[in-house]
Design a protein around this motif. Structure first.
Motif, PDB file in Angstrom:
ATOM      1  N   CYS A 182      27.520  51.673  47.344  1.00 28.31           N
ATOM      2  CA  CYS A 182      26.959  50.275  46.773  1.00 28.31           C
ATOM      3  C   CYS A 182      25.772  49.811  47.199  1.00 28.31           C
ATOM      4  O   CYS A 182      25.393  50.096  48.386  1.00 28.31           O
ATOM      5  N   CYS A 218      26.596  45.785  48.658  1.00 25.41           N
ATOM      6  CA  CYS A 218      27.045  45.230  49.808  1.00 25.41           C
ATOM      7  C   CYS A 218      27.152  46.631  50.865  1.00 25.41           C
ATOM      8  O   CYS A 218      28.090  47.003  51.440  1.00 25.41           O
ATOM      9  N   HIS A 239      29.995  48.236  54.070  1.00 22.86           N
ATOM     10  CA  HIS A 239      30.598  49.624  54.287  1.00 22.86           C
ATOM     11  C   HIS A 239      30.124  50.254  55.641  1.00 22.86           C
ATOM     12  O   HIS A 239      30.978  50.998  56.260  1.00 22.86           O
ATOM     13  N   ALA A 286      33.398  41.875  53.241  1.00 21.66           N
ATOM     14  CA  ALA A 286      32.414  42.036  52.424  1.00 21.66           C
ATOM     15  C   ALA A 286      31.971  40.727  51.578  1.00 21.66           C
ATOM     16  O   ALA A 286      33.111  40.140  51.589  1.00 21.66           O
ATOM     17  N   SER A 287      31.063  40.603  51.078  1.00 26.78           N
ATOM     18  CA  SER A 287      30.920  39.288  50.275  1.00 26.78           C
ATOM     19  C   SER A 287      32.043  39.255  49.301  1.00 26.78           C
ATOM     20  O   SER A 287      32.505  38.133  48.862  1.00 26.78           O
ATOM     21  N   ARG A 288      32.274  40.010  48.655  1.00 27.06           N
ATOM     22  CA  ARG A 288      33.548  40.277  47.588  1.00 27.06           C
ATOM     23  C   ARG A 288      34.859  40.335  48.370  1.00 27.06           C
ATOM     24  O   ARG A 288      35.807  39.920  47.241  1.00 27.06           O
ATOM     25  N   VAL A 290      38.961  48.611  48.901  1.00 31.45           N
ATOM     26  CA  VAL A 290      37.795  47.760  48.814  1.00 31.45           C
ATOM     27  C   VAL A 290      38.143  46.563  47.935  1.00 31.45           C
ATOM     28  O   VAL A 290      38.963  46.532  47.213  1.00 31.45           O
ATOM     29  N   PRO A 291      37.267  45.533  48.001  1.00 28.86           N
ATOM     30  CA  PRO A 291      37.592  44.063  47.595  1.00 28.86           C
ATOM     31  C   PRO A 291      37.744  44.241  46.183  1.00 28.86           C
ATOM     32  O   PRO A 291      38.841  43.746  45.699  1.00 28.86           O
ATOM     33  N   THR A 292      36.967  44.787  45.269  1.00 27.80           N
ATOM     34  CA  THR A 292      37.248  44.719  44.006  1.00 27.80           C
ATOM     35  C   THR A 292      38.397  45.530  43.413  1.00 27.80           C
ATOM     36  O   THR A 292      38.947  45.341  42.478  1.00 27.80           O
ATOM     37  N   CYS A 329      32.699  44.142  41.424  1.00 25.70           N
ATOM     38  CA  CYS A 329      31.638  45.339  41.759  1.00 25.70           C
ATOM     39  C   CYS A 329      32.423  46.788  41.548  1.00 25.70           C
ATOM     40  O   CYS A 329      33.122  47.131  42.054  1.00 25.70           O
ATOM     41  N   CYS A 378      31.959  49.887  43.640  1.00 24.08           N
ATOM     42  CA  CYS A 378      32.793  49.714  44.855  1.00 24.08           C
ATOM     43  C   CYS A 378      34.259  49.970  44.522  1.00 24.08           C
ATOM     44  O   CYS A 378      35.012  50.666  45.226  1.00 24.08           O
TER      45      CYS A 378
HETATM   46 NI1  NFE Z   1      29.691  46.899  45.432  1.00 30.04          NI
HETATM   47 FE1  NFE Z   1      31.578  45.470  47.697  1.00 30.04          FE
HETATM   48  C1  NFE Z   1      31.444  43.824  48.284  1.00 30.04           C
HETATM   49  C2  NFE Z   1      32.502  45.946  48.967  1.00 30.04           C
HETATM   50  S1  NFE Z   1      33.079  44.812  46.430  1.00 30.04           S
HETATM   51  S2  NFE Z   1      30.005  45.180  46.479  1.00 30.04           S
HETATM   52  O1  NFE Z   1      31.254  42.788  48.603  1.00 30.04           O
HETATM   53  O2  NFE Z   1      33.337  46.623  49.682  1.00 30.04           O
HETATM   54  O3  NFE Z   1      34.354  45.791  45.983  1.00 30.04           O
END
Ligand code: NFE
Length: 504
Positions: A59, A62, A66, A429-431, A452-454, A498, A501
């Protein structure tokens, strides 16, 4: 009536949302991740110290999260404790990235869902930026182009902020915020290297030593970002919240919340964090179990690998033609439960544990002026406001944290990579909640997993048929204009998906 909202714009990557509308209600919604990537495959057999570099390429928004999750996982696998400076430098880089990301998300990715940008056409003042935007939009609209004045126009039908001064002020901040985002990124780059993919982040610390002039430059940049957060970002959030009180009720996910905790106070892996980790289910917070509780279902995702595997045993066999599947996003679950991750989860999980008195005060303050309970952070406005709360707390923390650096000591430690080992690394992460897992064999990466967040928030149905967080937030929403659905788009944007991600 079936309506596809994709490709949804103002987010990263390729997201479609398939909806079925009956009597102006979203009867069903499916989040569709439309691409496959496969970073976990790329990492197999590589030098472990490639991981925090390669996973940043998941990404461009973010990347540091990672790199940090990977560094924590490697520290865990190598039995390595970061140096005092090393952990602080990790925090300074990652925290500045959060500030950049919140401002980007509010102004460039969401504000125009609420702010009436056409108010600038009535602007009669002398601010040169606003005069330029007004002239440019006027010329674009007169040009006869099919889509004039992007990214400001066209836009979905619906109600927007009905106050010229507030709209024009928000546009001015939209423009200014890009300079402020640049400053946040420059602050990260001081210690990590050029944004977006920092070369200086390693397990145990950073290759850049914390020289005093660098610390001062960092503090100066973050102070400017902090001022913007308090003087412009939070007031703009409040303006939107006051103009759209109904959005405290719209976009509620129907599961639990999970946060992995953010910004540790010391190098030890079990250190207290500025935002505490935890899983909030039915009003009770419990500790996060990484070993067994997190599994990924794939009945509705385009993989032929077995469903319900935990992180250590995760597999990734793409199957583009899989008949039951509608997305490339897996369905992570915590003890079989659907949870939302992200800013609202981060704030609610911390609030319920009383980990951070300042966070509690801020939540109570905003709850009082909006006449809501903290639980209403589970909403469109709640997610936006939670980012503002995180931004204010993180900016203060970074200024204090930078004072704790010791310029007489190095930023990193010596790394010995063992032949075998495994480790988990978790951060926010922000998300939202981000997990990296690494397993070594013959000093190389045998297995790497990212959850991962999303992936959590845009997950499809799990094997039991339970929809993901965003799907549940959409289902039941009343929409004025079914073929446009500004209400649904506002819900999607509040999660800040995202897709790069999510499918990693
Ligand atoms: Ni691509 Fe990320 C964040 C991560 S979201 S932005 O914040 O990990 O899935």
């Amino acid at each position: 009536m079936k309506v596809d909202l994709g490709p949804v714009t103002r987010l990263e990557g390729h997201l479609n949302v398939k909806t079925i509308i009956t009597n102006n209600i979203v009867e069903d919604a499916q989040c569709v991740g439309e691409m496959f990537r496969g970073f976990e495959v790329i990492l197999r057999g590589r030098d472990p110290l490639d991981a925090q570099q390669i996973t940043q390429r998941i990404c461009g928004v973010c990347p540091y999260a990672h790199a940090i999750a990977s560094s924590y996982a490697q520290e865990n696998a190598y039995n390595l404790t970061a140096s005092h400076n090393g952990r602080i430098l990790h925090n300074l880089i990652q925290g500045a990235n959060h500030l950049y990301d919140y401002l980007l998300h509010f102004y460039q990715l969401s504000a125009l869902d609420f702010v009436d940008i056409t108010a600038v056409l009535k602007y009669t003042g002398k601010d040169s930026d606003l005069v330029k935007v007004k002239a440019w939009i006027t010329a674009e609209l007169a040009s006869g182009k099919p889509y004039p004045a992007a990214p400001f126009l066209p836009r979905l039908s619906g109600k927007y902020v009905d106050n010229d001064e507030a709209n024009i002020g928000a546009l001015k901040h939209y423009l200014e915020s890009m300079e402020i985002q640049k400053k946040a990124n420059r602050a990260s780059a001081i210690f990590g290297g050029k944004f977006p993919h920092a070369t200086g982040i390693f397990p145990g610390g950073c290759t850049q030593n914390p020289d005093i002039d660098l610390i001062v430059s960092y503090q100066s940049l973050i102070s400017e970002v902090r001022d913007f957060i308090h003087q412009k970002y939070i007031p703009d959030l409040v303006t939107v919240a006051q103009a759209f009180p109904e959005y405290w009720e719209i976009g509620q996910s129907k599961g639990g919340f999970m946060s992995f905790g953010l910004l540790p106070f010391s190098p030890q892996s079990d250190s207290r964090r500025l935002f505490a980790p935890g899983v909030l289910l039915n009003g009770t917070v419990s500790a996060v179990d990484l070993e067994e509780a997190i599994t990924e279902d794939v009945k509705y995702a385009k993989y032929s690998s077995p469903s319900g595997l935990n992180v250590r045993n995760g597999e990734l066999d793409p199957d583009p033609g899989k008949a039951s599947a509608y997305t490339w996003i897996k369905a992570p679950r915590y003890n079989g439960q659907m949870v939302e991750v992200g800013p609202a989860a981060r704030v609610l999980v911390d609030y319920h544990q009383g980990n951070n008195q300042e966070l509690k005060n801020m939540v109570d303050h905003f709850a009082k002026i909006a006449a809501i309970t903290p639980e209403k952070l589970n909403s469109v406005i709640g997610r936006h406001l939670s980012r503002g709360i995180c931004a204010a707390l993180i900016a203060d923390f970074l200024l204090a944290e930078s004072e704790r650096l010791d310029p007489s000591k190095p930023g990193c430690v010596k790394i010995d990579i063992p032949a075998t080992g495994e480790g988990y690394g978790i951060t926010e992460a922000s998300r939202g909640a981000l997990l990296h897992y690494i397993r070594l064999k013959d000093h190389k990466i045998e297995k790497y997993e990212c959850v991962v967040p999303t992936t959590w928030n845009c997950s499809p149905r799990d094997d039991k048929g339970t929809p993901g967080a965003m799907e549940t937030a959409l289902i039941g929403t009343k929409v004025e204009t079914p073929d446009e659905q500004i209400e649904s788009v506002r819900i999607v944007h509040s999660f800040d998906p995202c897709l790069a991600c999510a499918v990693h």
